[in-house]
Design a protein around this motif. Sequence first.
Motif, PDB file in Angstrom:
ATOM      1  N   VAL A  38       0.699  -1.247   0.246  1.00  8.95           N
ATOM      2  CA  VAL A  38      -0.037   0.072  -0.044  1.00  8.95           C
ATOM      3  C   VAL A  38       0.983   1.030   0.029  1.00  8.95           C
ATOM      4  O   VAL A  38       0.661   2.338   0.440  1.00  8.95           O
ATOM      5  CB  VAL A  38      -0.997  -0.148   1.252  1.00  8.95           C
ATOM      6  N   PRO A  85      -1.159   5.110  -2.138  1.00 10.11           N
ATOM      7  CA  PRO A  85      -2.452   4.933  -1.710  1.00 10.11           C
ATOM      8  C   PRO A  85      -3.253   5.402  -3.296  1.00 10.11           C
ATOM      9  O   PRO A  85      -4.348   4.749  -3.548  1.00 10.11           O
ATOM     10  CB  PRO A  85      -2.869   5.933  -0.683  1.00 10.11           C
ATOM     11  N   LEU A 125      -4.514   2.886  -5.530  1.00  5.08           N
ATOM     12  CA  LEU A 125      -5.414   2.096  -5.203  1.00  5.08           C
ATOM     13  C   LEU A 125      -6.923   2.755  -5.825  1.00  5.08           C
ATOM     14  O   LEU A 125      -7.890   1.949  -5.838  1.00  5.08           O
ATOM     15  CB  LEU A 125      -5.928   2.086  -3.878  1.00  5.08           C
ATOM     16  N   LEU A 126      -6.512   3.769  -6.542  1.00  2.00           N
ATOM     17  CA  LEU A 126      -7.940   4.274  -6.982  1.00  2.00           C
ATOM     18  C   LEU A 126      -7.659   3.926  -8.742  1.00  2.00           C
ATOM     19  O   LEU A 126      -6.783   3.850  -9.281  1.00  2.00           O
ATOM     20  CB  LEU A 126      -7.905   5.968  -6.967  1.00  2.00           C
TER      21      LEU A 126
END
Lengths: 686, 149
Positions: free
Chosen positions: B130, B133, B136-137
């Motif tokens: 992660v 971040p 993650l979109l």
Amino acid sequence: MDSFEQLKSDFLAETEDTLASLQRDLDDLAAGAKEPGSETDRLAEAIDRVFRTTHSLKGVSGMFGFDRMSQVAHAMENVLEDLREERLALDSGVCDRLYEGHELLWRLLGHATGTDADPDASTDTWLTRLDGERRARTPETGAPLREALAAITMEELEELRIAGTGGRTIALLETSFDDAGYDRGRNDLVELVEKWGRVHATLTDAADPDAARFRLRILASSADPLFGLLKRVGPLGVEVTTDEDGILAAAAAEIAGATPGTSSEAPREATSPPPAKDSPAVPEGARPVRNAMLRVPVDRVDRLLGELGDLVQAKLALQSTAESLIRQAPDRMTRTHAKQSLRHLDRKLRSLQEGILGVRMVTFDSLFQKLERTTRETCRVVGREARLVTEGERVEIDKGVLDSLAEPLVHLLRNAIDHGLEDPATREAAGKPAIGTVRVSAEADGAWTRVEVADDGAGLDLDRIRDKALRRGLLAPDHMPSRTELLGIVFQPGFSVRDETTEISGRGVGLDAVRDAVESLGGRVEVDTGAAGTTFRLRLPVSLAVVHALEVRVREHRFFLPLNHVSEVARLDPHAFETIGGRELFVRGSRGVPVVDLGEAYGLGLVDRKRSHLPSVTVNDGASSTVLLVDELGARREIVVRPLSGVLPPVPGIAGSTELGDGRIVLVLDPPSRLRQREARLEATS
Amino acid sequence: MNALVTFRVGDTDWAVDVDAVLEVTTASSVTPVPGTARRVLGVTSWRGRTLPVLRLAEDLKDCGSAPDQRCRLLVLRWPGPFALRVDSPGQIVRTWEPLERESVPGETEVLELVRVEGELVRVLDVPRVVADPRALLDNTGGGACARTA
């Protein structure tokens, strides 16, 4: 958490209140500094209050190991002491120093609680500056005493310190003798001094090596007045210095601080008697005080709220089953009793919910104080004076909303001071007061809170906005935008009316970020402008935790739409849809409202259109409406919204989530932000 | 002492430091989140929180397969809790001997290879999963729910 950690946590929480009250007292001082003829007694009281607060903060913060906080409080205390002793005159410069110290204390508190970066370098710079300023104003008459105190032993210094704190007069005597007369002269002088008081230390060094003269210094103390000493030694030509400036206390603290095993940063309390052996190891200021207030960590309240949400969901599941059973009940008495019990449960749950939500409510007071600091800092940076007027300090709002509102309001305020207000000459030429005013107000309006940031500047230049928008391709050359459209452009990402970047405006946060932050709270922001200034109006929900929402289904997905976005729920005849310029519109009279398939907007696939009337929800973002097509309209419900926690960044178009009674998560949508993202994408590809 | 939790994704054996694991659990449902990348399977409820459920890059190789509604999860603690979908959580392996380690250049989610009971397993580099971040979109503008769980 052990008891010390608990006390430390209490101290940090209480320091917020301490700093808030310190701000009010500093404001009183600043008001006094602006009016030299103001009431002396009132000013003296304000100085005393600030002195007591910083003194207490210095001690307790040092005890808990917050040494930097203790140092800053100590430096502020020194300034206050100099004011009290009239070594320093109160003016705006002094007030600025105290405000800077206050701001540093806020930042150090933020660092201690993990919400702020360590302002280490700023603290050093500030402390060095204050130290230099204090040295410059401290009369040099203290130098001989300081020098002598530095030369004696720790034991002698401690004896002197105790004598000083016991109210005895401290005196330094200095004279010199030649080699031949030194022993006798020294003995005679010591004998004379001992008739006055007690000799704590004698120091001998070469006053003039060439002439073989030796300097004798004697440090003594007495409960008798100094006059008695002067009467005895004055005729002998002995110089006498007394400790009128607290040099002994400062030296004792400084030397003790440099000793291994003691803190070099948290000065020892020179005026405090040594603690009694049986006294608790907790300073008075840190002792929990029994009062009517109880501090509760926010996450504990949130957990309670989450549990309550589960309880509400469980009640909904129970209600559904119970209603089915009630219908089958054989007699009316049983049915009535069961219905009454359900209603009672409902009322109690609602009351519990309101009670817990009430715990999360805070007033605007603390945020407005932050804005006052922002105003001072911004004015300092842009070199302009501005007046901040706040209204509605006692208006209550959910802590989460207030915390998220801080950054947008700070940005709007900075903008107003830096961009909105004109320079004094221009203002005076326009018949306005030379100093501009920014008014920030909060007003409760049912389930909403209205917040306004209004300046009395020149207003936005709409022609300039149009020109810049044309240059950036935000407007078609042949399009004549309405006033509302032009004002909407200021919220476009990266849009600025100004060409140059200043320290204030070049922080990478634009009005688009303000709009996004407000909308992520389920609120709206709009701007109005004119010759009397510019006003940003924010409409925010009072609480984030519980929202009224409409359940919808899109294909196999269930979502909740917050009702604050929804202006109409209907089943529409698709014959009323027209495609104009490649866009589908729902035509009602002379007005066309864009139609968007919610499934397509969220990448879920298209909704089923093979029906005579299509379920739809019309959402409004404050400026425009959009008809969203869905597969099924569900019930309106009150839901407890949870953020998507963990590692996920904010997802455009998703406001949060809620949990159903069966443990499933349903997403709460934020259609306006998703529609804006979709619109930008369509424009980019067209 | 070395303590690792082993698990399997597809045909690959993995391990993760036991200190990084908050819980091994089974999710009764995972709700897909539109607008997220393919590796975000969705969100689930865990201890009163809404927790993102991620998949390893290894898990994405077979694009056609959609995970079951009920899936096994490792809830990991760093840098904020998140769940990792796994095919089968294994066991906790404790060894007093230093593990035989090999570095694996090029595989971003793998910290190193270690030999556990004679087999080489990939040790998950939790922070790297992660690290960004924003990754993650879903930045393509397309939906992320075609993979409905």
